[in-house]
Write an enzyme that holds these catalytic residues in place. Sequence first.
Site, PDB file in Angstrom:
ATOM      1  N   ASN A 114     -69.780  61.075  28.750  1.00  0.00           N
ATOM      2  CA  ASN A 114     -68.677  62.029  28.612  1.00  0.00           C
ATOM      3  C   ASN A 114     -68.696  62.664  27.233  1.00  0.00           C
ATOM      4  O   ASN A 114     -69.110  62.053  26.254  1.00  0.00           O
ATOM      5  CB  ASN A 114     -67.335  61.335  28.877  1.00  0.00           C
ATOM      6  CG  ASN A 114     -66.677  60.812  27.612  1.00  0.00           C
ATOM      7  OD1 ASN A 114     -66.005  61.556  26.886  1.00  0.00           O
ATOM      8  ND2 ASN A 114     -66.891  59.531  27.317  1.00  0.00           N
ATOM      9  N   PHE A 118     -61.173  64.520  23.344  1.00  0.00           N
ATOM     10  CA  PHE A 118     -59.741  64.268  23.147  1.00  0.00           C
ATOM     11  C   PHE A 118     -58.879  65.353  23.801  1.00  0.00           C
ATOM     12  O   PHE A 118     -57.915  65.849  23.214  1.00  0.00           O
ATOM     13  CB  PHE A 118     -59.387  64.198  21.656  1.00  0.00           C
ATOM     14  CG  PHE A 118     -59.875  62.979  20.922  1.00  0.00           C
ATOM     15  CD1 PHE A 118     -60.473  61.919  21.583  1.00  0.00           C
ATOM     16  CD2 PHE A 118     -59.733  62.898  19.540  1.00  0.00           C
ATOM     17  CE1 PHE A 118     -60.923  60.791  20.882  1.00  0.00           C
ATOM     18  CE2 PHE A 118     -60.168  61.776  18.840  1.00  0.00           C
ATOM     19  CZ  PHE A 118     -60.757  60.729  19.512  1.00  0.00           C
ATOM     20  N   SER A 179     -64.937  57.938  18.383  1.00  0.00           N
ATOM     21  CA  SER A 179     -65.418  58.782  19.472  1.00  0.00           C
ATOM     22  C   SER A 179     -66.542  59.680  18.961  1.00  0.00           C
ATOM     23  O   SER A 179     -66.436  60.261  17.881  1.00  0.00           O
ATOM     24  CB  SER A 179     -64.286  59.650  20.024  1.00  0.00           C
ATOM     25  OG  SER A 179     -64.814  60.634  20.902  1.00  0.00           O
ATOM     26  N   ASN A 181     -67.321  62.486  20.292  1.00  0.00           N
ATOM     27  CA  ASN A 181     -67.135  63.799  20.896  1.00  0.00           C
ATOM     28  C   ASN A 181     -66.228  64.750  20.118  1.00  0.00           C
ATOM     29  O   ASN A 181     -65.970  65.856  20.561  1.00  0.00           O
ATOM     30  CB  ASN A 181     -66.610  63.634  22.325  1.00  0.00           C
ATOM     31  CG  ASN A 181     -67.553  62.819  23.178  1.00  0.00           C
ATOM     32  OD1 ASN A 181     -68.764  63.016  23.123  1.00  0.00           O
ATOM     33  ND2 ASN A 181     -67.024  61.874  23.933  1.00  0.00           N
ATOM     34  N   THR A 182     -65.722  64.300  18.961  1.00  0.00           N
ATOM     35  CA  THR A 182     -65.009  65.180  18.032  1.00  0.00           C
ATOM     36  C   THR A 182     -65.881  65.318  16.801  1.00  0.00           C
ATOM     37  O   THR A 182     -66.234  64.305  16.183  1.00  0.00           O
ATOM     38  CB  THR A 182     -63.632  64.588  17.656  1.00  0.00           C
ATOM     39  OG1 THR A 182     -62.820  64.551  18.833  1.00  0.00           O
ATOM     40  CG2 THR A 182     -62.950  65.431  16.592  1.00  0.00           C
ATOM     41  N   LYS A 221     -60.644  50.922  16.529  1.00  0.00           N
ATOM     42  CA  LYS A 221     -61.717  50.966  17.524  1.00  0.00           C
ATOM     43  C   LYS A 221     -62.999  51.436  16.841  1.00  0.00           C
ATOM     44  O   LYS A 221     -63.007  52.483  16.191  1.00  0.00           O
ATOM     45  CB  LYS A 221     -61.351  51.912  18.673  1.00  0.00           C
ATOM     46  CG  LYS A 221     -62.330  51.848  19.854  1.00  0.00           C
ATOM     47  CD  LYS A 221     -61.756  52.519  21.080  1.00  0.00           C
ATOM     48  CE  LYS A 221     -62.653  52.313  22.295  1.00  0.00           C
ATOM     49  NZ  LYS A 221     -62.043  52.855  23.532  1.00  0.00           N
ATOM     50  N   ASN A 250     -66.578  51.484  21.243  1.00  0.00           N
ATOM     51  CA  ASN A 250     -66.480  52.784  21.897  1.00  0.00           C
ATOM     52  C   ASN A 250     -67.791  53.077  22.623  1.00  0.00           C
ATOM     53  O   ASN A 250     -68.684  52.218  22.691  1.00  0.00           O
ATOM     54  CB  ASN A 250     -66.172  53.857  20.842  1.00  0.00           C
ATOM     55  CG  ASN A 250     -65.307  54.989  21.388  1.00  0.00           C
ATOM     56  OD1 ASN A 250     -65.529  55.474  22.494  1.00  0.00           O
ATOM     57  ND2 ASN A 250     -64.324  55.417  20.618  1.00  0.00           N
TER      58      ASN A 250
END
Length: 360
Positions: A114, A118, A179, A181-182, A221, A250
Site C-alpha cells: 500500500n 494517511f 509509514s 508513504n508520507t 511505532k 510498520n
Amino acid sequence: MYHFIKKYLFTLDPEEAHERTIAALKFTEQRGGTNLLRLLYGHSDECLASEIWGLRFPNPVGLAAGFDKNAEVYRALAALGFGFVEVGTITPFAQSGNEKPRLFRMVEDQAVINRMGFNNHGADAAVENLVDYARADVPIGVNIGKNKITPNEAAAGDYEKCLERLYPYGNYFVINVSSPNTPNLRDLQETESLRQLIKAIRLKTNELEQRGAKPKPILLKVAPDMMDEHMRDVVQLAAAEGISGIIATNTTLSRKGLTTHPRSKETGGLSGRPLTERSTAWVKEIYQEVGNQVPIIGVGGIFNGDDAYEKIRAGASLVQVYTGMIYKGPGVVKAINKRLARLLKRDGFTNISQVVGVDS
C-alpha cells in the site's frame, strides 16, 4: 461463509473492497447487529486476558491501524472478537492521500503493498466518531501522524494538534513516524529529531493532564527497515524519554519473500506473510533491549495462532493483525485466540502474560 464473500471481494479493486467492507460494518452497527457479530466471532477465555498500562485487554489480539482510518466502525470491529482496536492514522486536517491506485494484493504471497498516504477525514471528524469510544468494551488506540504538506521541522505541531483534539477520546495514542508513504516521514526516526519530537509530545500531554485530562499511554511505532544499531538507539531513546510502548513493526520497503508477482515492483509498504519472520526478529531484539521497561505490540505477518504465539514468546505483550484478516476473514481472530489458549495449556502456562519473552 467468508470463502464465498472473499471470492466476490477479490474481484473488486482492493480499495473498493475495503470501502464496501467498512460500509457493511457501518450498516451492521446501525441495525444493532454487533451482538450477532459477538455471538459468531467472540471468544472469551480468562487465560488470554491481561492488564497493561492500567488497561484490561480481554485477549492479546488487536486490529492494526490502517483499517478503520476515520474511527467509523471500531465498535463492530470489537464485536468481531478483537481484544483492542487501533484507529487511524489520523492527521490534524483532512487529506486525500496519494493518487490511486495505491493498494495492491499479491494473493500467491499472502501479501499487500500500500501507498495510501494517511488518507483520512482529519482530527475533528475523528472526534465526532470517537465520542462513544468507551462503549466498544475493549481498549481503543488512536494512531496519529502529520499532514503531508507539513515540513518535518514543523511536524511536532501536527502531533500536538492531534493530541489537543483527540486526547479525551482514546485509551492510548501512537506516534506514527514510520509509514513509508508520507515523504520524509521516516526521517523523524533519526535520533535527535525523534528526541525533540517526543519531548514536544510529552510537554503537550503534561499540559493536557494539568488541565484535568486523564494520563494516557503514548506508544511509538517503528519501521522494520532500520539498521540494527539505529533500532537499538531508537528504542533506548524512546524508553529514556518516557514512551509507554513500542509497536514493532510498520510495513517494509523490502521485497524479500515476494515471488515474481507483476505488482511486486509497486512502490509502498509491504505487509503480510513476507514480513512474519522479519517483524518477529525485531520484537525479540527490542525486547532484549527494553522489554522489561516498555511493553511491545508485535505486528507483521500474523495469520494464525502459531504466528501470534511466536511473537509473544519473542517479547510481544500484545499482537495486531490486518493483512491476515484480509486473507483469512473475520474468523481469524477467534481462531488465533482458541489456538493461543490451547498452546498455553500445552506448555503449562495459566495466563498469556507468563509467555511474554520466554524465547528472548
